[in-house]
Scaffold this active site. Sequence first.
Site, mmCIF file in Angstrom:
data_model
loop_
_atom_site.group_PDB
_atom_site.id
_atom_site.type_symbol
_atom_site.label_atom_id
_atom_site.label_comp_id
_atom_site.label_asym_id
_atom_site.label_seq_id
_atom_site.Cartn_x
_atom_site.Cartn_y
_atom_site.Cartn_z
ATOM 1 N N GLY A 63 -32.192 22.712 -5.991
ATOM 2 C CA GLY A 63 -31.710 23.357 -7.201
ATOM 3 C C GLY A 63 -31.046 24.681 -6.908
ATOM 4 N N ARG A 71 -42.301 18.728 -3.224
ATOM 5 C CA ARG A 71 -43.480 19.589 -3.180
ATOM 6 C C ARG A 71 -43.565 20.452 -4.436
ATOM 7 N NH1 ARG A 71 -42.284 22.975 1.594
ATOM 8 N NH2 ARG A 71 -40.257 21.972 1.588
ATOM 9 N N GLU A 93 -37.328 19.939 -1.250
ATOM 10 C CA GLU A 93 -38.418 20.845 -1.602
ATOM 11 C C GLU A 93 -38.935 20.555 -3.008
ATOM 12 O OE1 GLU A 93 -39.254 25.255 -0.011
ATOM 13 O OE2 GLU A 93 -37.205 24.627 -0.384
ATOM 14 N N HIS A 130 -12.743 2.332 4.250
ATOM 15 C CA HIS A 130 -11.870 1.183 4.523
ATOM 16 C C HIS A 130 -10.605 1.660 5.221
ATOM 17 C CE1 HIS A 130 -14.530 -1.286 2.091
ATOM 18 N NE2 HIS A 130 -14.497 -0.330 1.171
ATOM 19 N N SER A 155 -22.944 20.779 0.557
ATOM 20 C CA SER A 155 -23.352 20.864 -0.851
ATOM 21 C C SER A 155 -23.650 19.484 -1.422
ATOM 22 C CB SER A 155 -22.256 21.535 -1.680
ATOM 23 O OG SER A 155 -21.952 22.811 -1.180
ATOM 24 N N HIS A 197 -31.591 22.740 9.340
ATOM 25 C CA HIS A 197 -31.148 22.629 7.950
ATOM 26 C C HIS A 197 -30.118 23.676 7.546
ATOM 27 C CE1 HIS A 197 -31.268 21.490 3.793
ATOM 28 N NE2 HIS A 197 -31.745 22.662 3.398
ATOM 29 N N HIS A 198 -30.274 24.906 8.012
ATOM 30 C CA HIS A 198 -29.381 25.969 7.549
ATOM 31 C C HIS A 198 -29.217 27.002 8.654
ATOM 32 C CE1 HIS A 198 -27.474 28.032 4.045
ATOM 33 N NE2 HIS A 198 -27.721 29.117 4.764
ATOM 34 N N ARG A 252 -40.013 28.136 4.154
ATOM 35 C CA ARG A 252 -39.665 27.019 5.027
ATOM 36 C C ARG A 252 -40.025 27.268 6.489
ATOM 37 N NH1 ARG A 252 -33.735 25.525 2.410
ATOM 38 N NH2 ARG A 252 -34.554 24.279 0.697
ATOM 39 N N ARG A 282 -34.129 31.404 4.835
ATOM 40 C CA ARG A 282 -33.602 31.217 3.475
ATOM 41 C C ARG A 282 -34.625 30.528 2.586
ATOM 42 N NH1 ARG A 282 -31.463 27.097 0.783
ATOM 43 N NH2 ARG A 282 -31.134 25.746 2.597
ATOM 44 N N HIS A 288 -35.745 22.934 8.285
ATOM 45 C CA HIS A 288 -36.372 22.513 7.033
ATOM 46 C C HIS A 288 -37.621 21.723 7.383
ATOM 47 C CE1 HIS A 288 -37.088 20.724 3.125
ATOM 48 N NE2 HIS A 288 -36.138 21.476 2.606
ATOM 49 N N CYS A 291 0.804 -1.222 0.000
ATOM 50 C CA CYS A 291 0.000 0.000 0.000
ATOM 51 C C CYS A 291 0.838 1.273 0.000
ATOM 52 C CB CYS A 291 -0.920 0.030 1.222
ATOM 53 S SG CYS A 291 -2.151 -1.290 1.235
ATOM 54 N N HIS A 292 2.034 1.202 0.623
ATOM 55 C CA HIS A 292 2.880 2.383 0.757
ATOM 56 C C HIS A 292 4.097 2.275 -0.162
ATOM 57 C CE1 HIS A 292 0.481 3.637 4.161
ATOM 58 N NE2 HIS A 292 0.637 2.451 4.716
ATOM 59 N N VAL A 299 -8.155 22.984 9.365
ATOM 60 C CA VAL A 299 -7.578 24.241 9.849
ATOM 61 C C VAL A 299 -8.177 24.515 11.234
ATOM 62 C CG1 VAL A 299 -7.330 26.714 9.463
ATOM 63 C CG2 VAL A 299 -7.248 25.131 7.526
ATOM 64 N N CYS A 303 -25.172 9.624 7.840
ATOM 65 C CA CYS A 303 -26.544 10.119 7.686
ATOM 66 C C CYS A 303 -27.573 8.992 7.695
ATOM 67 C CB CYS A 303 -26.684 10.900 6.384
ATOM 68 S SG CYS A 303 -25.744 12.433 6.318
ATOM 69 N N HIS A 304 -27.210 7.855 7.119
ATOM 70 C CA HIS A 304 -28.136 6.741 6.978
ATOM 71 C C HIS A 304 -27.932 5.728 8.105
ATOM 72 C CE1 HIS A 304 -29.200 8.124 2.924
ATOM 73 N NE2 HIS A 304 -27.917 8.353 2.741
#
Length: 604
Positions: A204, A414, A411, A96, A198, A537-538, A435, A577, A398, A39-40, A311, A109-110
Amino acid sequence: MFQLKTLIAALGFALAGSAFAAGADLASFHSKMGGCAVCHDTNTVTAAAVPDDERDLNAKCNTCHGGYKALAEKSKNLPFNPHASHLGNINCTSCHKAHEEPKLACNDCHSFDMKMPFASKTDKSAKATDARKAGEGSWDERIDEKALAAALAAPARETVDVVVIGAGSTGYNAAISAKRAGANVLLLEKHAFSGGNSMLAAGGYNAVGTKQQAKKGVHDTVESFIADTMKGGRGKNDPELVRILAEESAAGIEWLESLGANMDDLKRSGGAAHDRTHRPADGSSVGPHIIDVLRAAAEKEGVPARVNSRVVKINLDADHKIESVIVHGKHSGYYKLAAKAVVLATGGFGMNNEMVSFYRPTFKGMTSSNNVTSTGDGLRMALDIGASATDIDWVQAHPTVGKESRILISETVRGVGAVMVNVKGERFVNELTTRDRASDAILAQPERSAWLVFDSQLYKKAKMVRGYDHLGMLRKADTVEGLAKAMGADPKTLEKTLADYNAYRAAGKDEAFGRADMPLSIDKAPFYAVAVAPGIHHTMGGVAISTESEVLDIQSRPIPGLYAAGEVTGGVHGFNRLGGNAVADTVVFGRRAGEHAAKYALSK
């Protein structure tokens, strides 16, 4: 549950005797094949000698096992294909780990029930109530004060013109723009892979005056864009920043298209008077598409993200100008990096429960749709050197995060035709309102939750909806009565709700809630529903910036050499927003911050 042997075979590993015995890890397995040199680059490698970005390591992974395309093909028959996700071609080492327990990045997240190769147990880590505090967990959230002090006292290891901190859409746009302006640029990302929040954007990009609008016959104006944004932000936005967002939004679409993006689909998001939300024509989520394009463009421009590089401090000289930053590299440790200018593109603090609780106590403990990297690093560093904050206590919930999950239901669902009903099956709000109002309306309903209801027309049209189905989030039935039963709603109530809505649509007027845009009927079986509830959400507030993207100090003077864009800043969105404005913000102000930072650095 995934079986270990099945997954290993899918990944292209060979089951070789005792290599997969209890206690074995990825490094031990490879050592049996030829030692560290497998690997190295050397058998005498030390941790500090491994580049933080691990690019060479991952190149060797690809040499043996193939790239993502090949791996996705090998694992395509698994219930969940880990190599065909919206994260794109991220480092193999993101999941991994050679010398530690592997971790499925998706489970930030899941909650996929998956046993990974060389894992001692099933990894199913994400929870609906997960709201990580800075200081918990992984290496990149801790600061070694002793090592930090040593790095501060040492000379700089590297010198560049511009450092961009954070490799989401904002950071990539800033880095590419600064590079094109002639600066020597370094893009740093604390996570194991780029993308940030992001990568999770599904809706969109709001823009006015585009060829897409012209083709569709949409008569939109800059003034209408500004009016909608100011109204959505309750009039608390910085008008000058909003005007820049509107006036340069179409140029941002053209910029993305010049890099290879497709933004040809057009729809309307909540709070907008016209169709101005641009997205990929194939219905893909906008964020992953843009990040894929920006990653490739950054590679081509010579500014790829240096991942695993957090940082932790920004340093000013005696004249209070940018001098350097201190970086904590995963392998290299703490070191000083000299720069003439810094661009903060670090995002918000939606995953830092401690900060959310401090600035917005009523949201304490609320689930979040944010990436785990959204812990407020950039804001903290800027405040430490005297930056001013604006609108910092305004955090957006949200309205449609998947109930008991951290998955954002876009969104777009909808926008292209779904209706929202309460647990009884009744509509209770204009689905295209802002929102904040939609979230408030849901929280006022029984069980403080709601359902989005739609039919096969929307299912076929919106690719992301099929993704939610793949994740097991949708209820489905061949009749409205059957769907109501699956939801636990009253069948007659839901049948009347949908019949009324279809009649309003046919008549061209929503008599119940004044929804202006009703693109689809809901009458084609099968029928679908997904449970939703508000989630963080934001973060609208952040560091105060000038129109030149300069970070302002507490006396509203620019801090020389420090620039910022995206969610780390305040002022653009006011107190709320609009959907579609965040992606526009990352592109418009990311480009501007990079250009102004380069101009400043090259003048010194």
